[in-house]
Design an enzyme around this catalytic site. Structure first.
Site, PDB file in Angstrom:
ATOM      1  N   ASP A 207      -8.574  22.814  -8.475  1.00 18.84           N
ATOM      2  CA  ASP A 207      -8.200  22.212  -7.197  1.00 18.84           C
ATOM      3  C   ASP A 207      -8.810  22.995  -6.030  1.00 18.84           C
ATOM      4  OD1 ASP A 207      -6.924  20.429  -5.499  1.00 18.84           O
ATOM      5  OD2 ASP A 207      -5.036  20.549  -6.563  1.00 18.84           O
TER       6      ASP A 207
ATOM      7  N   GLU B 218      -4.041   2.847   8.513  1.00 26.90           N
ATOM      8  CA  GLU B 218      -5.124   3.789   8.802  1.00 26.90           C
ATOM      9  C   GLU B 218      -6.437   3.093   9.126  1.00 26.90           C
ATOM     10  OE1 GLU B 218      -2.295   5.989   5.977  1.00 26.90           O
ATOM     11  OE2 GLU B 218      -3.201   3.989   6.054  1.00 26.90           O
TER      12      GLU B 218
ATOM     13  N   ASN C  27      -2.699   0.521   3.173  1.00 29.52           N
ATOM     14  CA  ASN C  27      -2.622   1.979   3.149  1.00 29.52           C
ATOM     15  C   ASN C  27      -3.949   2.528   2.663  1.00 29.52           C
ATOM     16  OD1 ASN C  27      -1.967   4.565   1.260  1.00 29.52           O
ATOM     17  ND2 ASN C  27      -0.701   4.552   3.098  1.00 29.52           N
TER      18      ASN C  27
END
Length: 197
Positions: free
Chosen positions: A161, A115, A54
């Site tokens: 963020d 991926e 992953n």
């Protein structure tokens, strides 16, 4: 998706720092409100014991020469892998990964879709075996941090963020790094957070 080849050597291992020393990297403290210096562009590579390899993006707040706290979103890929592994697992963090790896890691394919195989379908992505963990990483990555996500928890945050809001302090998994490898004249890739005061 296509299986990437495994090479015997790669530019990402031109230089090796063992033991790990994150202080040798230009990790940024982006804004005064940040809880510490942050690696913002890390593509984390893990092997989920049930679902396979992953790749996913994670920010990490550096807490020492060989440790960081990593932001893990509940019930997403890395969190599932940690749960499937019983609370701890080997990881490699890529800083300055090839463009096709960045794109593939930003996708949200179904569980079990690798991926890295997507990245190799987009452009040649030869891999090399890490020096201290049983993982393969893109040979052309600028910097690779090898280590382990531990069961230990530590404070992560605050951090401005991308939404330009102050993300608070959470108790997140602590990563312990064994080794840092990098290209001879490595470029440090950072993702800029939202603006602050």
């Amino acid at each position: 998706p296509k299986d990437p080849p495994l090479a015997s050597a790669g530019a990402c291992q031109d230089v090796a720092l063992e033991p790990a020393d994150l202080g040798r990297l230009p990790v940024l403290r982006h804004l005064a409100q940040d809880g510490g210096p942050y690696i913002t562009s890390a593509v984390v590579v893990v092997r989920d014991p049930k679902l396979g390899r992953n790749l996913s993006f994670h920010r990490m707040m550096v807490g020492g020469p060989d440790r960081a706290t990593i932001r893990v979103v509940k019930n997403r890929g890395l969190d599932q892998a940690i749960q499937h592994a019983g609370g701890e697992l080997e990881m490699a963090a890529l800083i300055g990964a090839p463009a096709q790896v960045l794109l593939a890691a930003a996708m949200s394919p179904p569980d079990g879709v690798d991926e890295m195989r997507i990245a190799h379908a987009l452009a040649d992505t030869p891999l090399v075996r890490c020096r201290t963990v049983d993982l393969d990483v893109p040979a052309e990555t600028e910097i690779v941090l090898e280590g382990r996500v531990t069961a230990e928890r530590g404070a992560e945050g605050p951090f401005i963020d991308l939404t330009e809001t102050l993300d608070g302090v959470r108790q997140e998994p602590v990563v312990r790094f064994n080794c840092v490898t990098h290209r001879r004249d490595a470029l440090y890739h950072a993702l800029l957070p939202g603006k602050g005061d």
